[in-house]
Design a protein around this motif. Structure first.
Motif, PDB file in Angstrom:
ATOM      1  N   ALA A   1       2.450   0.719   7.110  1.00 13.40           N
ATOM      2  CA  ALA A   1       1.532   0.615   8.259  1.00 13.40           C
ATOM      3  C   ALA A   1       0.119   1.036   7.904  1.00 13.40           C
ATOM      4  O   ALA A   1      -0.566   1.700   8.681  1.00 13.40           O
ATOM      5  CB  ALA A   1       2.071   1.439   9.419  1.00 13.40           C
TER       6      ALA A   1
ATOM      7  N   GLU B   1       7.297   2.459   8.683  1.00 16.08           N
ATOM      8  CA  GLU B   1       6.350   3.356   8.010  1.00 16.08           C
ATOM      9  C   GLU B   1       7.027   4.702   7.767  1.00 16.08           C
ATOM     10  O   GLU B   1       7.635   5.265   8.660  1.00 16.08           O
ATOM     11  CB  GLU B   1       5.089   3.527   8.874  1.00 16.08           C
ATOM     12  CG  GLU B   1       4.144   4.627   8.425  1.00 16.08           C
ATOM     13  CD  GLU B   1       3.636   4.468   6.981  1.00 16.08           C
ATOM     14  OE1 GLU B   1       3.169   3.382   6.618  1.00 16.08           O
ATOM     15  OE2 GLU B   1       3.729   5.457   6.207  1.00 16.08           O
ATOM     16  N   ARG B   2       6.853   5.226   6.553  1.00 12.32           N
ATOM     17  CA  ARG B   2       7.539   6.492   6.216  1.00 12.32           C
ATOM     18  C   ARG B   2       6.846   7.724   6.800  1.00 12.32           C
ATOM     19  O   ARG B   2       7.476   8.753   7.029  1.00 12.32           O
ATOM     20  CB  ARG B   2       7.662   6.620   4.699  1.00 12.32           C
ATOM     21  CG  ARG B   2       6.332   6.668   4.006  1.00 12.32           C
ATOM     22  CD  ARG B   2       6.457   6.633   2.498  1.00 12.32           C
ATOM     23  NE  ARG B   2       5.159   6.326   1.914  1.00 12.32           N
ATOM     24  CZ  ARG B   2       4.933   6.215   0.628  1.00 12.32           C
ATOM     25  NH1 ARG B   2       5.907   6.356  -0.230  1.00 12.32           N
ATOM     26  NH2 ARG B   2       3.730   5.937   0.185  1.00 12.32           N
TER      27      ARG B   2
ATOM     28  N   LYS C   1     -15.241   9.362   4.884  1.00 12.40           N
ATOM     29  CA  LYS C   1     -16.519   9.069   5.550  1.00 12.40           C
ATOM     30  C   LYS C   1     -16.896  10.142   6.561  1.00 12.40           C
ATOM     31  O   LYS C   1     -18.073  10.419   6.792  1.00 12.40           O
ATOM     32  CB  LYS C   1     -16.484   7.693   6.234  1.00 12.40           C
ATOM     33  CG  LYS C   1     -16.938   6.583   5.303  1.00 12.40           C
ATOM     34  CD  LYS C   1     -15.917   6.233   4.267  1.00 12.40           C
ATOM     35  CE  LYS C   1     -16.282   6.089   2.875  1.00 12.40           C
ATOM     36  NZ  LYS C   1     -15.182   5.831   1.960  1.00 12.40           N
TER      37      LYS C   1
HETATM   38  P1  FAD Z   1      -1.913   1.536   2.246  1.00 16.14           P
HETATM   39  O1  FAD Z   1      -3.084   1.977   3.023  1.00 16.14           O
HETATM   40  O2  FAD Z   1      -1.626   2.189   0.943  1.00 16.14           O
HETATM   41  O3  FAD Z   1      -0.672   1.653   3.197  1.00 16.14           O
HETATM   42  C1  FAD Z   1       0.630   1.443   2.769  1.00 16.14           C
HETATM   43  C2  FAD Z   1       1.564   2.136   3.715  1.00 16.14           C
HETATM   44  O4  FAD Z   1       2.892   1.794   3.357  1.00 16.14           O
HETATM   45  C3  FAD Z   1       1.466   3.656   3.657  1.00 16.14           C
HETATM   46  O5  FAD Z   1       1.280   4.163   4.947  1.00 16.14           O
HETATM   47  C4  FAD Z   1       2.803   4.077   3.052  1.00 16.14           C
HETATM   48  O6  FAD Z   1       3.265   5.320   3.562  1.00 16.14           O
HETATM   49  C5  FAD Z   1       3.705   2.939   3.480  1.00 16.14           C
HETATM   50  N1  FAD Z   1       4.864   2.749   2.603  1.00 16.14           N
HETATM   51  C6  FAD Z   1       4.863   2.530   1.278  1.00 16.14           C
HETATM   52  N2  FAD Z   1       6.123   2.366   0.834  1.00 16.14           N
HETATM   53  C7  FAD Z   1       6.932   2.496   1.903  1.00 16.14           C
HETATM   54  C8  FAD Z   1       8.325   2.414   2.089  1.00 16.14           C
HETATM   55  N3  FAD Z   1       9.151   2.161   1.087  1.00 16.14           N
HETATM   56  N4  FAD Z   1       8.811   2.608   3.333  1.00 16.14           N
HETATM   57  C9  FAD Z   1       7.989   2.862   4.376  1.00 16.14           C
HETATM   58  N5  FAD Z   1       6.665   2.934   4.259  1.00 16.14           N
HETATM   59  C10 FAD Z   1       6.131   2.750   3.036  1.00 16.14           C
HETATM   60  N6  FAD Z   1     -11.198   1.068   1.061  1.00 16.14           N
HETATM   61  C11 FAD Z   1     -12.240   0.540   1.727  1.00 16.14           C
HETATM   62  O7  FAD Z   1     -12.225  -0.653   2.017  1.00 16.14           O
HETATM   63  N7  FAD Z   1     -13.312   1.300   2.084  1.00 16.14           N
HETATM   64  C12 FAD Z   1     -13.383   2.616   1.790  1.00 16.14           C
HETATM   65  O8  FAD Z   1     -14.357   3.286   2.116  1.00 16.14           O
HETATM   66  C13 FAD Z   1     -12.304   3.213   1.095  1.00 16.14           C
HETATM   67  N8  FAD Z   1     -12.326   4.507   0.796  1.00 16.14           N
HETATM   68  C14 FAD Z   1     -11.254   5.061   0.167  1.00 16.14           C
HETATM   69  C15 FAD Z   1     -11.301   6.422  -0.115  1.00 16.14           C
HETATM   70  C16 FAD Z   1     -10.233   7.018  -0.752  1.00 16.14           C
HETATM   71  C17 FAD Z   1     -10.274   8.493  -1.042  1.00 16.14           C
HETATM   72  C18 FAD Z   1      -9.090   6.232  -1.102  1.00 16.14           C
HETATM   73  C19 FAD Z   1      -7.907   6.862  -1.779  1.00 16.14           C
HETATM   74  C20 FAD Z   1      -9.041   4.879  -0.835  1.00 16.14           C
HETATM   75  C21 FAD Z   1     -10.133   4.291  -0.193  1.00 16.14           C
HETATM   76  N9  FAD Z   1     -10.135   2.919   0.103  1.00 16.14           N
HETATM   77  C22 FAD Z   1     -11.206   2.380   0.742  1.00 16.14           C
HETATM   78  C23 FAD Z   1      -9.007   2.042  -0.254  1.00 16.14           C
HETATM   79  C24 FAD Z   1      -8.123   1.768   0.968  1.00 16.14           C
HETATM   80  O9  FAD Z   1      -7.672   2.981   1.500  1.00 16.14           O
HETATM   81  C25 FAD Z   1      -6.951   0.884   0.587  1.00 16.14           C
HETATM   82  O10 FAD Z   1      -7.436  -0.277  -0.034  1.00 16.14           O
HETATM   83  C26 FAD Z   1      -6.153   0.492   1.805  1.00 16.14           C
HETATM   84  O11 FAD Z   1      -5.625   1.618   2.471  1.00 16.14           O
HETATM   85  C27 FAD Z   1      -4.998  -0.441   1.406  1.00 16.14           C
HETATM   86  O12 FAD Z   1      -4.272  -0.807   2.525  1.00 16.14           O
HETATM   87  P2  FAD Z   1      -2.756  -1.270   2.430  1.00 16.14           P
HETATM   88  O13 FAD Z   1      -2.367  -1.619   3.818  1.00 16.14           O
HETATM   89  O14 FAD Z   1      -2.609  -2.275   1.377  1.00 16.14           O
HETATM   90  O15 FAD Z   1      -1.952  -0.007   1.910  1.00 16.14           O
END
Ligand code: FAD
Length: 598
Positions: A128, A150-151, A168
């Motif tokens: 999520a 979501e875990r 931010k």
């Molecule tokens: P994620 O946000 O990683 O979410 C994945 C989710 O899946 C997590 O909640 C996790 O708990 C869940 N999950 C995983 N495996 C399982 C499982 N087996 N069962 C249940 N749940 C599971 N990006 C920007 O665009 N702008 C920014 O300013 C920016 N700043 C950042 C600052 C920091 C410090 C960091 C670390 C990252 C930053 N990013 C930024 C990057 C951004 O956070 C990620 O690109 C974005 O969160 C990716 O989204 P996602 O949905 O792919 O995955």
């Protein structure tokens, strides 16, 4: 008979020209299939290039610091014919892919589940984060009965909980502190700020709570069923969710099985850890840094990418002195060097040392401090030979995808050895009813890319003709000043030998920037020389991250210099600088001295 085989860089997502930061083999070494040959590091992640064949290294075709892309030959191996199934013989090169060709169903060993089912749904979304919740909400809005797994206890993933948003919130605080100090040059002097770390942490947490609480409400309003727990695929239509408790992902053994017609994998990424770094509370990753446990006197940032530099800005404004160490020849890789130069000059006061072309090779935690040893990658490195002492070390060397941790093989979904899932332009994996989005499908690992992909996946799963077909994905370093870029960079255009023109408007000529006392920046637009269209742009200056949106729109709309230059921008704003950069390209900007006729 043994044959010579070229081992090439496989599909590494949208990334090209990624620098080599480590070479794991030398001529004469014997390697097995899947052994790491070299490590590449982009501004957001590190990845190994695995060998697609077994054999003896006859030739090493890359060097440290080389910028390489999909298809670049890394090594030439002498391999037994039987071991080269996936590799390309030198005489007749064939593409080497890490995973199965995208969108083509392949027969991978998959599970088969016949047990009881607790929940049935049309759409299952795993994870999520910004990708996952956007995919779930779009699916529900399209009328699909949707389950979101979501875990963790809150929705929002890395971005809302330990990424974009908390960083931010702290950067905003840091910017106000810096601005207040800056005011003394305007004749207004504020007292030295008193920092209450507990209150600042509470403020940051309240921001997260507001946003994640809002997401929970929106999920409810859309009738998206959220299931808390760790999801593992059982087969291509079932996932088992082991319930978790508290704020973390501690499992409590209760399991539920969800049967789904379609699924979107959005399980994101995790921090990359360096194996030689010991466990110590003074050594943190970005998540640990956001916890604000202490403000050290002397802090080292390992990795000069955006995340490290943003967190460094926060700690420096709170009082820490910074060192940064980076393998590559400059900080903030990916951005044009002229943009980074302005940021670096403005931020000189924060740093005691900037060690580029330098590798971190050892870290030792002693009672009196963390001792870090560096190794020069070449003579340009200024790193000292003796270990340096720090009060805190932030490790910010990239993020790794979670593809290998979700039982994807049981569903028949192909995952690369690095944990990425390959998808086609509709975000479809090799299993036609299972889609993947966000960090788990590749670079750039950015929230706005994940959200865009989420909408495409949900719509494609619903049967709409949606495709991920973009001309640009912007990047922003929310440092002070901010550095933002979109589309083609000037350095990239040069490397690719493209015929481009540029228009640069210096903020030293912007009334608003001067009034703000912040005229160090500039706005640059890159144009296709033949069509005159905007194909890229970069901005360094306060608020650059907001200003770049106009450049993004111009690129997507195929706007040219006349479209941008003749658009009336409000005065006096920093946004005017975008229009003026277009006028500079046309050679008639009346806010600058007369330009030479082209
Ligand atoms: P994620 O946000 O990683 O979410 C994945 C989710 O899946 C997590 O909640 C996790 O708990 C869940 N999950 C995983 N495996 C399982 C499982 N087996 N069962 C249940 N749940 C599971 N990006 C920007 O665009 N702008 C920014 O300013 C920016 N700043 C950042 C600052 C920091 C410090 C960091 C670390 C990252 C930053 N990013 C930024 C990057 C951004 O956070 C990620 O690109 C974005 O969160 C990716 O989204 P996602 O949905 O792919 O995955």
């Amino acid at each position: 008979m043994n044959q010579l085989v070229e081992v090439k860089v496989p599909d590494i997502g949208d990334y090209s020209d990624v620098p080599v930061i480590e070479i794991h083999v030398k001529v004469g070494d014997t390697v097995a299939i899947e052994d790491a040959l070299v490590t590449l590091e982009s501004d957001k992640a590190t990845m190994d290039v695995p060998s697609s064949a077994a054999g003896v290294v006859k030739e090493l075709r890359v060097s440290m610091g080389d910028k390489i892309s999909e298809g670049t030959v890394v090594v030439v191996l002498e391999a037994a014919a039987s071991s080269t199934a996936a590799a390309a013989p030198v005489a007749a090169p064939a593409p080497v892919k890490e995973a199965a060709p995208v969108a083509v169903p392949v027969a991978l060993p998959a599970g088969s589940y016949n047990g009881p089912v607790d929940i049935e749904c049309e759409m299952l979304v795993l994870g999520a984060g910004p990708g996952g919740y956007s995919a779930a909400f779009r699916s529900a809005d399209l009328g699909m009965n949707t389950v979101l797994v979501e875990r963790y206890s809150t929705l929002g993933g890395v971005c809302l909980n330990v990424g974009c948003i908390p960083s931010k919130a702290l950067l905003h605080t840091a910017a106000i502190m810096d601005e207040a100090q800056h005011m003394s040059s305007h004749g207004i002097t504020f007292a030295k700020p008193e920092v209450d770390l507990n209150k600042l942490r509470d403020y940051k947490d309240s921001v997260i709570k507001k946003l994640t609480g809002g997401l929970a409400g929106m999920a409810k309003a859309r009738k998206v069923t959220t299931v808390r727990g760790v999801g593992q695929f059982l087969d291509a239509h079932h996932i088992e969710v082991t319930e978790t408790t508290g704020t973390g992902s501690e499992t409590i053994g209760v399991k539920k099985v969800v049967r789904f017609a379609k699924a979107i994998i959005a399980a994101g990424s995790r921090v990359v850890l360096l194996p030689f770094i010991p466990q110590d509370p003074r050594i943190v990753d970005s998540t640990g840094a956001l916890e604000l446990r202490q403000v050290p006197k002397k802090m080292l940032i390992i990795g000069g990418g955006i995340i490290g530099l943003e967190m460094g800005t926060v700690y420096s404004s709170l009082g820490a002195r910074l060192d940064v160490v980076e393998m590559m020849d400059g900080l903030m890789q990916g951005a044009d060097r002229d943009l980074v130069k302005v940021w670096q000059k403005y931020n000189e006061h924060r740093f005691d040392n900037i060690y580029v072309n330098t590798k971190t090779v050892a870290v030792e935690a002693r009672e009196e401090g963390i001792y870090v040893t560096f190794e020069k990658a070449n003579d340009k490195s200024t790193a000292p030979a003796e270990p340096q002492r720090y009060d805190m070390v932030l490790v910010a060397v990239g993020r790794a995808p979670n593809g290998l941790l979700i039982g994807a093989d049981k569903a028949g979904v192909a995952v690369t050895d690095r944990g990425f899932i390959n998808v086609d332009a509709q975000m479809r994996t090799n299993v036609p009813h299972i889609f993947a989005i966000g960090d788990i499908v590749g670079q750039p690992m950015l929230a706005h890319k994940a959200v865009h992909e989420a909408h495409v996946a949900a719509e494609a799963a619903f049967g709409e003709k949606s495709f991920f077909d973009v001309r640009q994905i912007p990047s922003v370093a929310y440092t002070d000043p901010e550095v933002a870029w979109a589309g083609m960079t000037e350095d990239q255009a040069k490397a690719e030998g493209l015929k481009v023109g540029k228009g640069v408007f210096p903020w030293a000529a912007s009334g608003r920037a001067i009034a703000n006392g912040r005229d160090e920046g500039f706005t640059k637009l890159i144009f296709d020389q033949e069509t005159g269209r905007v194909i890229g742009g970069g901005i360094v200056g306060t608020g650059a991250g907001d200003l770049i949106s106009e450049v993004c729109l111009a690129i997507e709309m195929g706007a040219d210099a006349v479209d941008v230059g003749k658009t009336i921008h409000p005065h006096p704003t920093l946004g005017e600088s975008v229009g003026m950069a277009a006028e500079v390209f046309k050679g008639h900007c009346t806010d600058l001295p007369p330009q030479k006729k082209k």
